[in-house]
Structure formats: C-alpha cells, structure tokens
Design a protein around this motif. Structure first.
Motif, PDB file in Angstrom:
ATOM      1  N   CYS A   1       0.842  -1.184   0.000  1.00 45.51           N
ATOM      2  CA  CYS A   1       0.000   0.000   0.000  1.00 45.51           C
ATOM      3  C   CYS A   1       0.887   1.249   0.000  1.00 45.51           C
ATOM      4  CB  CYS A   1      -0.906  -0.011   1.239  1.00 45.51           C
ATOM      5  SG  CYS A   1      -2.238   1.175   1.163  1.00 45.51           S
ATOM      6  N   TYR A   2       0.512   2.227  -0.806  1.00 45.34           N
ATOM      7  CA  TYR A   2       1.245   3.484  -0.886  1.00 45.34           C
ATOM      8  C   TYR A   2       0.595   4.511   0.024  1.00 45.34           C
ATOM      9  CZ  TYR A   2       3.648   1.384  -4.791  1.00 45.34           C
ATOM     10  OH  TYR A   2       4.414   0.547  -5.564  1.00 45.34           O
ATOM     11  N   LYS A   3       1.402   5.331   0.668  1.00 42.17           N
ATOM     12  CA  LYS A   3       0.893   6.328   1.618  1.00 42.17           C
ATOM     13  C   LYS A   3       0.187   7.479   0.908  1.00 42.17           C
ATOM     14  CE  LYS A   3       2.564   4.259   5.249  1.00 42.17           C
ATOM     15  NZ  LYS A   3       1.641   3.451   6.028  1.00 42.17           N
ATOM     16  N   THR A   4       0.742   7.931  -0.226  1.00 41.53           N
ATOM     17  CA  THR A   4       0.158   9.047  -0.986  1.00 41.53           C
ATOM     18  C   THR A   4       0.308   8.785  -2.481  1.00 41.53           C
ATOM     19  OG1 THR A   4       2.146  10.397  -1.301  1.00 41.53           O
ATOM     20  CG2 THR A   4       1.002  10.637   0.812  1.00 41.53           C
ATOM     21  N   VAL A   5      -0.428   9.560  -3.292  1.00 38.88           N
ATOM     22  CA  VAL A   5      -0.290   9.428  -4.746  1.00 38.88           C
ATOM     23  C   VAL A   5       1.099   9.862  -5.210  1.00 38.88           C
ATOM     24  CG1 VAL A   5      -2.746   9.581  -5.310  1.00 38.88           C
ATOM     25  CG2 VAL A   5      -1.405  11.681  -5.121  1.00 38.88           C
ATOM     26  N   ARG A   6       1.740  10.705  -4.431  1.00 38.47           N
ATOM     27  CA  ARG A   6       3.101  11.144  -4.789  1.00 38.47           C
ATOM     28  C   ARG A   6       4.115   9.995  -4.713  1.00 38.47           C
ATOM     29  NH1 ARG A   6       3.513  16.682  -4.950  1.00 38.47           N
ATOM     30  NH2 ARG A   6       1.785  17.838  -4.034  1.00 38.47           N
ATOM     31  N   ASP A   7       3.793   8.962  -3.931  1.00 41.91           N
ATOM     32  CA  ASP A   7       4.688   7.819  -3.771  1.00 41.91           C
ATOM     33  C   ASP A   7       4.535   6.777  -4.888  1.00 41.91           C
ATOM     34  OD1 ASP A   7       5.537   8.921  -1.333  1.00 41.91           O
ATOM     35  OD2 ASP A   7       3.978   7.861  -0.211  1.00 41.91           O
ATOM     36  N   LEU A   8       3.513   6.920  -5.702  1.00 40.86           N
ATOM     37  CA  LEU A   8       3.242   5.935  -6.753  1.00 40.86           C
ATOM     38  C   LEU A   8       4.296   5.969  -7.856  1.00 40.86           C
ATOM     39  CD1 LEU A   8      -0.585   6.588  -7.209  1.00 40.86           C
ATOM     40  CD2 LEU A   8       0.440   4.463  -6.342  1.00 40.86           C
ATOM     41  N   PRO A   9       4.545   4.813  -8.491  1.00 39.66           N
ATOM     42  CA  PRO A   9       5.427   4.833  -9.659  1.00 39.66           C
ATOM     43  C   PRO A   9       4.776   5.651 -10.778  1.00 39.66           C
ATOM     44  CG  PRO A   9       4.522   2.622  -9.287  1.00 39.66           C
ATOM     45  CD  PRO A   9       4.044   3.483  -8.169  1.00 39.66           C
ATOM     46  N   LYS A  10       5.569   6.249 -11.616  1.00 41.81           N
ATOM     47  CA  LYS A  10       5.055   7.163 -12.643  1.00 41.81           C
ATOM     48  C   LYS A  10       4.358   6.444 -13.799  1.00 41.81           C
ATOM     49  CE  LYS A  10       6.324  10.633 -10.323  1.00 41.81           C
ATOM     50  NZ  LYS A  10       5.370  10.969  -9.300  1.00 41.81           N
TER      51      LYS A  10
ATOM     52  N   ASP B   1      -2.711  16.802  -5.695  1.00 43.47           N
ATOM     53  CA  ASP B   1      -1.408  16.157  -5.501  1.00 43.47           C
ATOM     54  C   ASP B   1      -1.055  15.272  -6.699  1.00 43.47           C
ATOM     55  OD1 ASP B   1      -1.280  17.360  -3.005  1.00 43.47           O
ATOM     56  OD2 ASP B   1      -1.803  15.543  -1.890  1.00 43.47           O
ATOM     57  N   ALA B   2      -2.039  14.544  -7.208  1.00 41.60           N
ATOM     58  CA  ALA B   2      -1.803  13.637  -8.337  1.00 41.60           C
ATOM     59  C   ALA B   2      -1.391  14.411  -9.587  1.00 41.60           C
ATOM     60  CB  ALA B   2      -3.056  12.803  -8.613  1.00 41.60           C
ATOM     61  N   VAL B   3      -2.096  15.497  -9.864  1.00 43.32           N
ATOM     62  CA  VAL B   3      -1.777  16.314 -11.036  1.00 43.32           C
ATOM     63  C   VAL B   3      -0.389  16.940 -10.875  1.00 43.32           C
ATOM     64  CG1 VAL B   3      -2.439  18.396 -12.314  1.00 43.32           C
ATOM     65  CG2 VAL B   3      -4.182  16.703 -11.665  1.00 43.32           C
ATOM     66  N   GLU B   4      -0.103  17.434  -9.680  1.00 45.30           N
ATOM     67  CA  GLU B   4       1.214  18.015  -9.401  1.00 45.30           C
ATOM     68  C   GLU B   4       2.322  16.975  -9.581  1.00 45.30           C
ATOM     69  OE1 GLU B   4       2.719  19.949  -5.486  1.00 45.30           O
ATOM     70  OE2 GLU B   4       1.065  21.195  -6.253  1.00 45.30           O
ATOM     71  N   ALA B   5       2.002  15.711  -9.275  1.00 47.58           N
ATOM     72  CA  ALA B   5       2.984  14.628  -9.416  1.00 47.58           C
ATOM     73  C   ALA B   5       3.095  14.130 -10.860  1.00 47.58           C
ATOM     74  CB  ALA B   5       2.611  13.469  -8.489  1.00 47.58           C
ATOM     75  N   GLY B   6       2.250  14.666 -11.748  1.00 41.39           N
ATOM     76  CA  GLY B   6       2.369  14.334 -13.168  1.00 41.39           C
ATOM     77  C   GLY B   6       1.343  13.353 -13.711  1.00 41.39           C
ATOM     78  N   PHE B   7       0.379  12.947 -12.910  1.00 38.14           N
ATOM     79  CA  PHE B   7      -0.638  12.005 -13.388  1.00 38.14           C
ATOM     80  C   PHE B   7      -1.708  12.760 -14.168  1.00 38.14           C
ATOM     81  CE2 PHE B   7       1.287   9.920  -9.706  1.00 38.14           C
ATOM     82  CZ  PHE B   7       1.695   8.732 -10.310  1.00 38.14           C
ATOM     83  N   ARG B   8      -2.143  12.185 -15.301  1.00 37.64           N
ATOM     84  CA  ARG B   8      -3.049  12.884 -16.213  1.00 37.64           C
ATOM     85  C   ARG B   8      -4.366  12.155 -16.453  1.00 37.64           C
ATOM     86  NH1 ARG B   8      -1.521  17.595 -15.672  1.00 37.64           N
ATOM     87  NH2 ARG B   8      -2.677  18.205 -17.510  1.00 37.64           N
TER      88      ARG B   8
ATOM     89  N   ASN C   1      -6.507  20.603 -17.651  1.00 38.30           N
ATOM     90  CA  ASN C   1      -6.529  19.806 -18.881  1.00 38.30           C
ATOM     91  C   ASN C   1      -6.174  18.337 -18.623  1.00 38.30           C
ATOM     92  OD1 ASN C   1      -7.093  19.555 -21.596  1.00 38.30           O
ATOM     93  ND2 ASN C   1      -4.964  19.909 -22.201  1.00 38.30           N
ATOM     94  N   VAL C   2      -6.808  17.784 -17.570  1.00 36.56           N
ATOM     95  CA  VAL C   2      -6.580  16.401 -17.169  1.00 36.56           C
ATOM     96  C   VAL C   2      -7.737  15.546 -17.665  1.00 36.56           C
ATOM     97  CG1 VAL C   2      -6.445  14.867 -15.150  1.00 36.56           C
ATOM     98  CG2 VAL C   2      -5.234  17.042 -15.142  1.00 36.56           C
ATOM     99  N   GLU C   3      -7.448  14.366 -18.172  1.00 35.08           N
ATOM    100  CA  GLU C   3      -8.483  13.439 -18.602  1.00 35.08           C
ATOM    101  C   GLU C   3      -9.107  12.811 -17.359  1.00 35.08           C
ATOM    102  OE1 GLU C   3      -8.942   9.765 -21.784  1.00 35.08           O
ATOM    103  OE2 GLU C   3      -6.977  10.693 -21.505  1.00 35.08           O
ATOM    104  N   TYR C   4     -10.440  12.779 -17.308  1.00 35.87           N
ATOM    105  CA  TYR C   4     -11.098  12.250 -16.119  1.00 35.87           C
ATOM    106  C   TYR C   4     -12.392  11.538 -16.474  1.00 35.87           C
ATOM    107  CZ  TYR C   4     -14.289  16.244 -16.345  1.00 35.87           C
ATOM    108  OH  TYR C   4     -15.216  17.157 -16.747  1.00 35.87           O
TER     109      TYR C   4
END
Length: 130
Positions: free
Chosen positions: A51-60, A80-87, A108-111
C-alpha cells in the motif's frame, strides 16, 4: 478513457474492510488481472499488496488513478496527483464534485465521473470469492 489500455491502476481509498467499496473494487480489479496499487496512509499492505501512503509515492507508469473517497478528500488528492504528473483520474460515483471537475478541466486532465470502474472493466471479469 479507454479501460482496455489500463494495466496498472492505483486505487485511492483502498481499505482492508471487505464491506467497503475500497476493498470490493480492489479485489474485483485484482481478480480481473490488473496490477492494482492501493493508496491509503493508514496501511502498509491490503489484500497482500503493498500500500502506498500518498499518490506522490506511486510509480510514474500508473495508467489511471481511481478515487473511492469523499469529494472533500478527493480534491486535495487530485491536486497532488496532477502536481505529481498524473493525467488520468477516475472518480467512482459519489467521489466526484463540481469543484473537482473545474480543477481537472482547468488543468486539462483526462477524467471520468459517474462511471464505475468495476462495470467498465466487466469484460475482463474473472470469478471472485466474496
């Protein structure tokens, strides 16, 4: 968003409680053969998966982040996810809000809103023990 392209799915709000959607979805996606990365700061492991603590800890290389948390919590995690580069962000029914929608569109994030990841990935379904 094309669910057929998903292989690695992060699940924000994953939980070991088998009566909660954060666990039902986790087991469902694992049973369908997806690599699922639970995200919850309270746990080291859920369903024998790290389990990951935050979305920032996830692999890219995560294909999509699925949210199964209340919108008030989800908005900050989405930021946090968008700041970490997830789209690509997927909000389970009840996890979405107008505030989140506006933020995602501004970025401009796909959701996805109002669609259930378990239903949309249904054709890959394998049998699960409940």
């Amino acid at each position: 968003m094309n669910v057929k392209e998903f292989k690695k799915i992060a699940l924000v709000g994953a939980t070991p409680n088998p009566t909660k959607y954060g666990n039902i979805i986790l087991r469902d996606l694992l049973g369908k053969g997806f690599e699922v990365l639970p995200v919850n700061p309270k746990y080291e492991e859920i369903e024998n998966v790290k389990c990951y603590k935050t979305v920032r800890d996830l692999p890219k290389d995560v294909d999509v982040i699925v949210f199964v948390v209340p919108p008030k919590i989800g908005l900050q995690i989405a930021k946090d996810a968008v700041e970490a580069g997830f789209r690509k962000l997927w909000f389970q029914p009840g996890a979405e809000s107008e505030e989140i929608k506006k933020f995602l569109e501004d970025q401009n994030v796909e959701y996805s809103f109002k669609k259930c990841i378990m239903v949309e990935t249904g054709e890959k379904r394998m049998f699960l023990e409940v």
